[in-house]
Structures are given as C-alpha cells and as structure tokens.
Enzyme design. Sequence first.
Site, PDB file in Angstrom:
ATOM      1  N   ARG A 229     -10.069   0.444   8.724  1.00 43.47           N
ATOM      2  CA  ARG A 229      -9.536  -0.882   9.001  1.00 43.47           C
ATOM      3  C   ARG A 229     -10.518  -1.755   9.756  1.00 43.47           C
ATOM      4  NH1 ARG A 229      -3.747   0.163   8.740  1.00 43.47           N
ATOM      5  NH2 ARG A 229      -2.605  -1.726   9.219  1.00 43.47           N
TER       6      ARG A 229
ATOM      7  N   ARG B 207      11.953  -6.325   5.166  1.00 49.94           N
ATOM      8  CA  ARG B 207      11.951  -4.919   5.594  1.00 49.94           C
ATOM      9  C   ARG B 207      12.492  -4.770   7.013  1.00 49.94           C
ATOM     10  NH1 ARG B 207       6.438  -1.637   5.479  1.00 49.94           N
ATOM     11  NH2 ARG B 207       6.051  -2.918   7.321  1.00 49.94           N
TER      12      ARG B 207
ATOM     13  N   ARG C 242      11.593  -1.757  11.516  1.00 47.02           N
ATOM     14  CA  ARG C 242      10.314  -1.253  12.040  1.00 47.02           C
ATOM     15  C   ARG C 242       9.868  -2.140  13.201  1.00 47.02           C
ATOM     16  NH1 ARG C 242       5.185   0.102   8.142  1.00 47.02           N
ATOM     17  NH2 ARG C 242       3.894  -1.106   9.580  1.00 47.02           N
TER      18      ARG C 242
ATOM     19  N   ARG D  25      -0.718  -9.149  13.101  1.00 47.26           N
ATOM     20  CA  ARG D  25      -1.247  -8.172  12.138  1.00 47.26           C
ATOM     21  C   ARG D  25      -2.064  -8.869  11.051  1.00 47.26           C
ATOM     22  NH1 ARG D  25       4.278  -5.613  10.635  1.00 47.26           N
ATOM     23  NH2 ARG D  25       3.169  -4.365   9.094  1.00 47.26           N
TER      24      ARG D  25
ATOM     25  N   LYS E 226       0.835  -1.209   0.000  1.00 44.73           N
ATOM     26  CA  LYS E 226       0.000   0.000   0.000  1.00 44.73           C
ATOM     27  C   LYS E 226       0.872   1.263   0.000  1.00 44.73           C
ATOM     28  CE  LYS E 226      -2.175  -1.148   3.850  1.00 44.73           C
ATOM     29  NZ  LYS E 226      -1.504  -2.440   4.152  1.00 44.73           N
TER      30      LYS E 226
HETATM   31  P1  AP5 Z   1       4.669  -1.531   1.888  1.00 37.91           P
HETATM   32  O1  AP5 Z   1       4.448  -0.722   0.672  1.00 37.91           O
HETATM   33  O2  AP5 Z   1       5.162  -0.842   3.117  1.00 37.91           O
HETATM   34  O3  AP5 Z   1       3.331  -2.345   2.252  1.00 37.91           O
HETATM   35  P2  AP5 Z   1       2.113  -1.905   3.135  1.00 37.91           P
HETATM   36  O4  AP5 Z   1       0.918  -2.621   2.618  1.00 37.91           O
HETATM   37  O5  AP5 Z   1       2.043  -0.409   3.234  1.00 37.91           O
HETATM   38  O6  AP5 Z   1       2.589  -2.555   4.506  1.00 37.91           O
HETATM   39  P3  AP5 Z   1       2.630  -1.989   5.970  1.00 37.91           P
HETATM   40  O7  AP5 Z   1       3.368  -2.998   6.779  1.00 37.91           O
HETATM   41  O8  AP5 Z   1       3.129  -0.580   6.039  1.00 37.91           O
HETATM   42  O9  AP5 Z   1       1.091  -1.990   6.278  1.00 37.91           O
HETATM   43  P4  AP5 Z   1       0.340  -2.175   7.577  1.00 37.91           P
HETATM   44  O10 AP5 Z   1      -1.069  -2.108   7.105  1.00 37.91           O
HETATM   45  O11 AP5 Z   1       0.699  -3.341   8.415  1.00 37.91           O
HETATM   46  O12 AP5 Z   1       0.867  -0.938   8.453  1.00 37.91           O
HETATM   47  P5  AP5 Z   1       0.334   0.527   8.749  1.00 37.91           P
HETATM   48  O13 AP5 Z   1       1.516   1.391   8.692  1.00 37.91           O
HETATM   49  O14 AP5 Z   1      -0.864   0.876   7.947  1.00 37.91           O
HETATM   50  O15 AP5 Z   1       5.616  -2.747   1.504  1.00 37.91           O
HETATM   51  C1  AP5 Z   1       6.099  -3.645   2.463  1.00 37.91           C
HETATM   52  C2  AP5 Z   1       7.489  -4.137   2.020  1.00 37.91           C
HETATM   53  O16 AP5 Z   1       7.355  -4.861   0.801  1.00 37.91           O
HETATM   54  C3  AP5 Z   1       8.461  -2.970   1.722  1.00 37.91           C
HETATM   55  O17 AP5 Z   1       9.749  -3.332   2.131  1.00 37.91           O
HETATM   56  C4  AP5 Z   1       8.388  -2.821   0.189  1.00 37.91           C
HETATM   57  O18 AP5 Z   1       9.579  -2.335  -0.359  1.00 37.91           O
HETATM   58  C5  AP5 Z   1       8.113  -4.261  -0.246  1.00 37.91           C
HETATM   59  N1  AP5 Z   1       7.297  -4.324  -1.464  1.00 37.91           N
HETATM   60  C6  AP5 Z   1       6.233  -3.550  -1.780  1.00 37.91           C
HETATM   61  N2  AP5 Z   1       5.717  -3.924  -2.978  1.00 37.91           N
HETATM   62  C7  AP5 Z   1       6.472  -4.955  -3.422  1.00 37.91           C
HETATM   63  C8  AP5 Z   1       6.432  -5.757  -4.584  1.00 37.91           C
HETATM   64  N3  AP5 Z   1       5.501  -5.567  -5.556  1.00 37.91           N
HETATM   65  N4  AP5 Z   1       7.343  -6.744  -4.722  1.00 37.91           N
HETATM   66  C9  AP5 Z   1       8.283  -6.950  -3.757  1.00 37.91           C
HETATM   67  N5  AP5 Z   1       8.391  -6.208  -2.619  1.00 37.91           N
HETATM   68  C10 AP5 Z   1       7.475  -5.221  -2.448  1.00 37.91           C
HETATM   69  O19 AP5 Z   1      -0.177   0.359  10.268  1.00 37.91           O
HETATM   70  C11 AP5 Z   1       0.713   0.093  11.313  1.00 37.91           C
HETATM   71  C12 AP5 Z   1      -0.043   0.008  12.619  1.00 37.91           C
HETATM   72  O20 AP5 Z   1      -0.678   1.263  12.904  1.00 37.91           O
HETATM   73  C13 AP5 Z   1      -1.210  -0.999  12.674  1.00 37.91           C
HETATM   74  O21 AP5 Z   1      -0.763  -2.320  12.968  1.00 37.91           O
HETATM   75  C14 AP5 Z   1      -2.064  -0.404  13.799  1.00 37.91           C
HETATM   76  O22 AP5 Z   1      -1.510  -0.687  15.060  1.00 37.91           O
HETATM   77  C15 AP5 Z   1      -1.935   1.085  13.545  1.00 37.91           C
HETATM   78  N6  AP5 Z   1      -2.982   1.595  12.644  1.00 37.91           N
HETATM   79  C16 AP5 Z   1      -2.791   2.162  11.419  1.00 37.91           C
HETATM   80  N7  AP5 Z   1      -3.969   2.492  10.858  1.00 37.91           N
HETATM   81  C17 AP5 Z   1      -4.927   2.125  11.744  1.00 37.91           C
HETATM   82  C18 AP5 Z   1      -6.343   2.192  11.731  1.00 37.91           C
HETATM   83  N8  AP5 Z   1      -7.017   2.706  10.679  1.00 37.91           N
HETATM   84  N9  AP5 Z   1      -7.013   1.692  12.797  1.00 37.91           N
HETATM   85  C19 AP5 Z   1      -6.367   1.185  13.864  1.00 37.91           C
HETATM   86  N10 AP5 Z   1      -5.016   1.075  13.941  1.00 37.91           N
HETATM   87  C20 AP5 Z   1      -4.302   1.550  12.884  1.00 37.91           C
END
Ligand code: AP5
Length: 195
Positions: free
Chosen positions: A88, A127, A133, A144, A13
């Site tokens: 979410r 990552r 992280r 997660r 994402k």
């Molecule tokens: P990346 O692009 O970072 O993927 P992502 O889907 O953004 O993954 P995240 O781990 O950031 O998402 P998440 O939903 O767990 O965390 P968030 O920050 O929203 O890519 C991941 C890796 O893969 C990178 O190294 C990238 O280079 C690689 N990659 C990407 N595309 C690729 C491809 N095509 N091929 C190969 N490699 C690739 O949330 C974190 C925390 O915040 C949550 O757990 C929760 O505690 C809190 N939180 C956030 N939003 C809310 C909400 N709305 N409600 C409640 N809690 C929340």
Amino acid sequence: MMTILFGPPGSGKGTQAEYITKRYALPHVSTGEMLRDEAEKGTPLGNEVAPIMAEGRLVPDDLIVRVIESRLREPDASHGVLLDGFPRTVPQAKSLDAMLRRMGRRVDLVLCLDVPEDKLIQRLLARAEQQGRADDNLETIQTRLDVYKRDTLPVLDHYRTQPGTAVECVDGDAPIEVVASRARDVIDRHYVDAA
Ligand code: AP5
C-alpha cells in the site's frame, strides 16, 4: 502466480478476491482481514493497529511487512497467492520485491480495479449500514481515499517500471459478475494462455 489485487477502498478487492481464489485455487492474503482478525481477538498486534485502522490511516510499513513475510513463508503460499490490500506504499512494495527476490520469485501481475470516487463512497456507506465496519463512516472514508491517492497510487507506477511485472486495470464500475469476468480474462491471458 503472485498477483496483487489493487484498488481504492470499496473498489471490490475483497469481493473479487473470492471469485479469483476459488477459480485459481490460490490463498487469499488480505492484510485488512488479517489485521481486523487480530483486533477482534484483542492480541497485542490487534490492540496496536485498531485505533490506526479506525481513523483510516495506514499501519507502519515495518509492522505490515513482518506480517506478510511470515504469511508468505507458510507452505500454502509456495505456489503463489492473491495479495489484497498489500503493498500500500512504495516502501512496502520495495520490501515485498526484495522478500520475493530472496525466495526466487517476483510479482507477476498487478490487477487494478478502477471505480469512480462517488461510487466508492456510496458502496462503503451502504456497507456501513449492512455490516457496521468501524472505518466505514464518511470522515474515515474520506481519509482512506486521501491516503490511497497520496501513498498507495504511486505503487502502480512502481510496478509499471518493474521488468517481468504486468500492470492491468479493469473497469470495476459494473455488476459484480461482470467485473469478475473482466478480471478472469486478464488473469487467464497472463497465466493460463501463457502456460
Ligand atoms: P469490497 O469488496 O469490500 O471492496 P474493497 O476494495 O475490498 O474495500 P475495503 O473497504 O475492504 O478496502 P480497504 O482497502 O479500504 O480496506 P482493507 O481491509 O484493505 O467491497 C466494498 C463494498 O462494495 C461491499 O459492500 C461490496 O459488497 C460492494 N461491492 C463490491 N463490488 C461491487 C460492485 N461491482 N458493484 C456494487 N457493489 C460492489 O484495509 C483496512 C485498513 O487496514 C486500512 O485502512 C489500514 O488501516 C489497514 N491496512 C490494511 N492493509 C494495510 C497495509 N498494507 N499497510 C498499512 N495499513 C494497512
């Protein structure tokens, strides 16, 4: 142009959001990034959410809804945003819908990235080595993914029943540029071709 970029942890994402926001000149609203930023600064909000995030659990709905509501009221959000990581849960989605209705807007498109679970785990562990992280360790990644399946996946079904909102999934298990081109095709079809 109110778009939700949807998908499990590690589906790309954040990575795809960079391409999309550049191409369509949209603000990127990532709740994960906003919360990590607060945690790094050590604000009261950051201190409250840091332990929850480190365990891979979701922060309370009412808290994150307040954060989003204030972000969507900022002037740069008036022509739409790309939401990443929000909503979410179904209650978050319903709060967003009500908030947008009050503003005379709605969610136009939910673009979801499909990636098999083994690839998600591989990406997040890679990552962890590159960026360190706090929530990228095997135990928290599993939490997660469980939280995603239990609480977040139902958001897709919620939007499938909302008139005026399209839900489109693309195969996210491909090189980054290939996924970006698939996402671009979907967005162009919805916003550019339809204009
Ligand atoms: P990346 O692009 O970072 O993927 P992502 O889907 O953004 O993954 P995240 O781990 O950031 O998402 P998440 O939903 O767990 O965390 P968030 O920050 O929203 O890519 C991941 C890796 O893969 C990178 O190294 C990238 O280079 C690689 N990659 C990407 N595309 C690729 C491809 N095509 N091929 C190969 N490699 C690739 O949330 C974190 C925390 O915040 C949550 O757990 C929760 O505690 C809190 N939180 C956030 N939003 C809310 C909400 N709305 N409600 C409640 N809690 C929340």
